[in-house]
Design a protein around this motif. Structure first.
Motif, PDB file in Angstrom:
ATOM      1  N   GLY A   1       0.820  -1.206   0.000  1.00 27.72           N
ATOM      2  CA  GLY A   1       0.000   0.000   0.000  1.00 27.72           C
ATOM      3  C   GLY A   1       0.853   1.255   0.000  1.00 27.72           C
ATOM      4  O   GLY A   1       0.637   2.171  -0.806  1.00 27.72           O
ATOM      5  N   ALA A   2       1.849   1.306   0.879  1.00 24.06           N
ATOM      6  CA  ALA A   2       2.717   2.477   0.947  1.00 24.06           C
ATOM      7  C   ALA A   2       3.546   2.616  -0.330  1.00 24.06           C
ATOM      8  O   ALA A   2       3.719   3.721  -0.859  1.00 24.06           O
ATOM      9  CB  ALA A   2       3.626   2.378   2.167  1.00 24.06           C
ATOM     10  N   ALA A   3       4.061   1.487  -0.845  1.00 24.99           N
ATOM     11  CA  ALA A   3       4.866   1.546  -2.070  1.00 24.99           C
ATOM     12  C   ALA A   3       4.024   2.019  -3.248  1.00 24.99           C
ATOM     13  O   ALA A   3       4.460   2.841  -4.059  1.00 24.99           O
ATOM     14  CB  ALA A   3       5.465   0.172  -2.365  1.00 24.99           C
ATOM     15  N   ASN A   4       2.807   1.510  -3.349  1.00 25.47           N
ATOM     16  CA  ASN A   4       1.908   1.887  -4.433  1.00 25.47           C
ATOM     17  C   ASN A   4       1.575   3.375  -4.376  1.00 25.47           C
ATOM     18  O   ASN A   4       1.577   4.080  -5.396  1.00 25.47           O
ATOM     19  CB  ASN A   4       0.632   1.051  -4.345  1.00 25.47           C
ATOM     20  CG  ASN A   4      -0.374   1.408  -5.412  1.00 25.47           C
ATOM     21  OD1 ASN A   4      -0.064   1.422  -6.598  1.00 25.47           O
ATOM     22  ND2 ASN A   4      -1.599   1.702  -5.002  1.00 25.47           N
ATOM     23  N   GLN A   5       1.291   3.869  -3.173  1.00 26.00           N
ATOM     24  CA  GLN A   5       0.961   5.280  -3.040  1.00 26.00           C
ATOM     25  C   GLN A   5       2.182   6.173  -3.267  1.00 26.00           C
ATOM     26  O   GLN A   5       2.051   7.319  -3.691  1.00 26.00           O
ATOM     27  CB  GLN A   5       0.347   5.562  -1.659  1.00 26.00           C
ATOM     28  CG  GLN A   5      -0.916   4.760  -1.368  1.00 26.00           C
ATOM     29  CD  GLN A   5      -2.008   4.989  -2.390  1.00 26.00           C
ATOM     30  OE1 GLN A   5      -1.895   4.589  -3.544  1.00 26.00           O
ATOM     31  NE2 GLN A   5      -3.072   5.636  -1.976  1.00 26.00           N
TER      32      GLN A   5
ATOM     33  N   MET B   1       0.674  13.159  -0.768  1.00 28.23           N
ATOM     34  CA  MET B   1       0.937  11.723  -0.891  1.00 28.23           C
ATOM     35  C   MET B   1       2.377  11.390  -0.522  1.00 28.23           C
ATOM     36  O   MET B   1       2.646  10.321   0.051  1.00 28.23           O
ATOM     37  CB  MET B   1       0.647  11.253  -2.319  1.00 28.23           C
ATOM     38  CG  MET B   1      -0.824  11.347  -2.718  1.00 28.23           C
ATOM     39  SD  MET B   1      -1.963  10.614  -1.491  1.00 28.23           S
ATOM     40  CE  MET B   1      -1.382   8.923  -1.444  1.00 28.23           C
ATOM     41  N   LEU B   2       3.319  12.275  -0.825  1.00 26.70           N
ATOM     42  CA  LEU B   2       4.709  12.021  -0.468  1.00 26.70           C
ATOM     43  C   LEU B   2       4.873  11.981   1.047  1.00 26.70           C
ATOM     44  O   LEU B   2       5.475  11.040   1.596  1.00 26.70           O
ATOM     45  CB  LEU B   2       5.613  13.100  -1.070  1.00 26.70           C
ATOM     46  CG  LEU B   2       7.115  12.928  -0.839  1.00 26.70           C
ATOM     47  CD1 LEU B   2       7.622  11.668  -1.524  1.00 26.70           C
ATOM     48  CD2 LEU B   2       7.881  14.150  -1.350  1.00 26.70           C
ATOM     49  N   ALA B   3       4.325  12.979   1.742  1.00 31.99           N
ATOM     50  CA  ALA B   3       4.419  12.999   3.208  1.00 31.99           C
ATOM     51  C   ALA B   3       3.718  11.798   3.817  1.00 31.99           C
ATOM     52  O   ALA B   3       4.224  11.169   4.770  1.00 31.99           O
ATOM     53  CB  ALA B   3       3.811  14.296   3.742  1.00 31.99           C
TER      54      ALA B   3
END
Length: 541
Positions: free
Chosen positions: A450-454, A486-488
């Motif tokens: 999830g984190a990698a995809n976002q 999204m980066l933060a």
């Protein structure tokens, strides 16, 4: 309650499509007099113009996967239905939609190449390498997980396995008749679509289907691996376009049934609280809500689809608004319906979000007089349709990116075999799980997907933002504001995950991969802002 939430979502999406969609079309100066790569680079394999209805079906089916169903249901069960609902509306409209449409248009203006090539042109070679290494790792994980989930659904429901197999073969027939013999699209639609939908009903009651489509999960896994090997290299007109087009009608049918269920679902009592708090177990609403929902609001995978397969099939530039922005808003509708299914169940049922959705869908279908068992199978087929289309699209995308990162020195067959071999390794190789016991590598790695995809979404927004500023010389705030958020969010999620996986029984595999992905992402961010800074200095001079 369900009716009000659904109608508000529909009206909201209609307004933002008209207003924000037109705004973005003006920023990109979409003009149908400009030839698209599907025309200028036509090869009959990957570059092939498609009717917007066909392309919308392909793109929508490919980007959805199980994301707009699994993510919103999981998030709603943790934090309540209201935060998940609001994020799906706002995220789809102002983050996911601009992300998807931006990646599609940027790719179209760069000969249908991936976002990685856009990065190469406007950020630099190093930025491209960081981006492609990040996305290849993420895509291989997607292929592995969707392969596993598809095999699970085939094993669990023979009607779903039969229907899915049938429409793959029908798609080939459809492609040959439409593209080689110029059979009218409307005629093939009228003939084929009822067969696909009727197959699910037939599969529930035919004894021979149960006999010949009852295979174990490992067997289905290998059969699907063979399928995606061919699907990745066949011409798009022969399988990809017609298969996704036929599948899209079933998905539209599922959306219609879900919509009717939401509107007429007054008899269903809402069991799930609107808000359950800012903390669920050891997970905080920020950043986890915005990571878990994924495809229901914004997903980096979408930019890879738009710039990987869809941009090579655009017939006209203005189709980008419908296909890129419209598909994301339609996916937001699917997410809202998924939230409705857990609202009436009150919790995730045994079997997970997929079963929760299928059972809720069955109840919605019952309002139309459809047998709940058949309704549940229809819901299962809808999910598997999302999974299967995303599976072979992800395989093709990984193949493209492996070829790009090697400057086309690897042929498409070798790149596809590398992709499938890596995905199968994640399924077959075991590592240490949270409890210290062996688990398949994909299951250990999946929590960080999830984190990698976002994070891919943040990087894609950044790449398109650099192009809008440097190439189009337009204001890029509508892309950069979502990028910063999204980066933060994703960096915070990865840091929380690294900390969590170092406590208890340490999972050094997950920690190591998280650190590598984080490093690639931050290095690309550094390269991108250096490129913007150089541009500003040149203009100043």
């Amino acid at each position: 309650m369900l009716a009000m939430l659904f109608l508000v979502a529909i009206v909201f999406f209609a307004i933002v499509y008209r207003v924000h969609g037109r705004y973005m079309a003006r920023i990109y100066a979409l003009d149908d007099s400009n030839p698209t790569p599907a025309e200028t680079m036509y090869d009959g394999i990957d570059y092939c113009p498609a009717h917007p209805a066909v392309l919308l079906g392909h793109h929508f089916a490919s980007i959805a996967g199980a994301g707009p169903i699994v993510g919103p249901i999981a998030a709603a069960s943790m934090f309540g239905w209201l935060p998940a609902y609001l994020w799906c509306l706002l995220g789809s409209s102002f983050l996911g939609g601009p992300h998807d449409m931006g990646a599609l248009v940027a790719s179209m203006r760069h000969d249908g190449k991936s976002v990685g090539e856009v990065v190469d042109h406007w950020v630099g070679r190093r930025g491209k390498l960081f981006f492609l290494m990040f996305t290849i790792l993420t895509l291989i994980l997607v292929v592995a997980v969707f392969l596993q989930l598809s095999a699970n659904t085939f094993e669990a429901d023979t009607a779903v396995a039969f229907s899915s197999t049938l429409y793959i073969f029908l798609a080939v027939v459809f492609g040959v008749l439409v593209y080689k013999y110029n059979t009218p699209l409307w005629l093939m639609t009228v003939i084929m679509v009822p067969i696909v939908i009727g197959a699910c009903w037939y599969g529930n009651y035919a004894d021979w289907v149960i006999q010949y489509f009852s295979y174990s999960m490992p067997t289905w896994r290998w059969l699907l691996a063979i399928y995606i090997l061919f699907a990745s290299v066949l011409p798009v007109w022969l399988l990809l376009q017609p298969r996704d087009y036929l599948a899209s009608y079933f998905l539209y049918f599922a959306v219609i049934v879900g919509a009717i269920g939401m509107i007429l679902g007054g008899k269903f009592e809402v069991q799930l609280p609107a808000f359950k708090g800012f903390v669920a177990g050891d997970q905080f609403l920020w950043p986890m809500l915005f990571v878990i929902v994924a495809c229901g609001a914004i997903s980096g995978f979408h930019s890879l689809v738009g710039s990987g397969t869809t941009s090579k099939q655009l017939r006209r530039e203005t189709d980008s608004t419908l296909v890129g922005y419209g598909s994301m808003l339609l996916e937001g509708v699917v997410a809202v319906i998924a939230i409705g299914t857990i609202m009436i169940s009150g919790k995730i049922l045994p079997g997970g979000p997929v079963v929760t959705y299928a059972q809720g869908f069955g109840q919605f279908a019952g309002l139309l007089g459809i047998d709940p068992k058949l309704g549940a199978s229809l819901g299962g087929l809808a999910i598997n349709t999302f999974l299967l289309t995303s599976l072979d699209t992800a395989t093709r995308l990984t193949r493209y990116q492996i070829q790009e990162i090697t400057n086309m020195k690897v042929d498409k067959y070798t790149a596809t075999i590398i992709t499938i071999a890596a995905a199968m390794a994640l399924l077959l190789v075991k590592t240490v799980g949270p409890d210290g016991k062996p688990v398949p590598a994909w299951a250990a790695i999946w929590p960080m997907f999830g984190a990698a995809n976002q994070l891919v979404a943040a990087l894609a927004l950044l790449a398109v933002g650099v192009w809008v500023t440097k190439g189009l010389k337009k204001n890029n705030k509508f892309l950069m504001a979502p990028m910063w958020f999204m980066l933060a969010t994703t960096v915070a999620a990865l840091l929380f995950m690294i900390k969590e996986k170092l406590t208890g029984v340490p999972n050094y595999l997950l920690v190591g991969i998280s650190i590598v992905l984080l490093l690639f992402a931050l290095l690309m961010v550094k390269e991108s802002f250096h490129a913007l800074k150089v541009k500003t200095e040149e203009e100043y001079k």
